[in-house]
Design a protein around this motif. Sequence first.
Motif, short mmCIF file in Angstrom:
data_model
loop_
_atom_site.label_atom_id
_atom_site.label_comp_id
_atom_site.label_asym_id
_atom_site.label_seq_id
_atom_site.Cartn_x
_atom_site.Cartn_y
_atom_site.Cartn_z
N VAL A 157 0.84 -1.20 0.00
CA VAL A 157 0.00 0.00 0.00
C VAL A 157 0.88 1.26 0.00
O VAL A 157 0.57 2.24 -0.68
N GLU A 158 2.01 1.22 0.73
CA GLU A 158 2.96 2.35 0.70
C GLU A 158 3.52 2.56 -0.71
O GLU A 158 3.64 3.70 -1.17
N ILE A 159 3.87 1.48 -1.39
CA ILE A 159 4.39 1.58 -2.76
C ILE A 159 3.34 2.22 -3.67
O ILE A 159 3.64 3.11 -4.46
N VAL A 160 2.10 1.75 -3.56
CA VAL A 160 1.03 2.28 -4.39
C VAL A 160 0.89 3.79 -4.16
O VAL A 160 0.79 4.58 -5.11
N ALA A 161 0.91 4.20 -2.89
CA ALA A 161 0.77 5.62 -2.57
C ALA A 161 1.93 6.43 -3.13
O ALA A 161 1.74 7.51 -3.71
N LYS A 162 3.16 5.91 -3.00
CA LYS A 162 4.34 6.62 -3.51
C LYS A 162 4.33 6.74 -5.03
O LYS A 162 4.79 7.72 -5.58
N ARG A 163 3.80 5.72 -5.69
CA ARG A 163 3.74 5.74 -7.16
C ARG A 163 2.55 6.52 -7.68
O ARG A 163 2.40 6.68 -8.88
N GLY A 164 1.67 6.94 -6.76
CA GLY A 164 0.49 7.68 -7.18
C GLY A 164 -0.54 6.83 -7.87
O GLY A 164 -1.35 7.31 -8.65
N GLU A 165 -0.53 5.52 -7.55
CA GLU A 165 -1.48 4.60 -8.18
C GLU A 165 -2.75 4.43 -7.36
O GLU A 165 -3.65 3.75 -7.76
N GLY A 166 -2.76 4.99 -6.16
CA GLY A 166 -3.93 4.72 -5.31
C GLY A 166 -4.60 5.95 -4.84
O GLY A 166 -4.28 7.06 -5.06
#
Length: 166
Positions: A157-166
């Motif tokens: 979920v952190e990765i998704v947030a950092k990538r702007g995917e979520g």
Amino acid sequence: MAGARQEAEPSTADREIVISRVVDAPPELVFEAFTQVRHLSRWWGPEGFSTTTRSFEFREGGAWDFVMHGPDGTDYQEWITWTEIAAPERIALLHGESRDDPNAFESVLTFAPDGAATRIEMRTVFPTRELRDEAVEKYRAIEGGRQTLSHLAAYVVEIVAKRGEG
């Protein structure tokens, strides 16, 4: 028989642990977090544990040689050999304390789409019921497995947030 519910084979049912979790990210990203050492070392292990990787080669026949550091200061030598890789759906592995550990156990991880999320299932089969019971009672394997998948879910979920995917 088509449509019949498939039961666990009696020969393994008393030797296995099955843990699953839904992770709020696509299967490709969950698979990536499980297969790249730069990710694994950030989330692998139960509460209070950290991981030091000695070597890592993600390919069939490759290995991950690492040490898990327990919250009480105990170091656990670990060795995983990847026996099957079908990206991004499935990973099979053999996990023990060393390359030739006679008590090593087999795990199969599946990554299945669940809407926009991923259902990850970790099915572990031990050589004997006694080894499975020892893992559950002495090492709290079920709770530890749940905590590990919880760490994976939070990390992804952190990765998704950092990538702007979520």
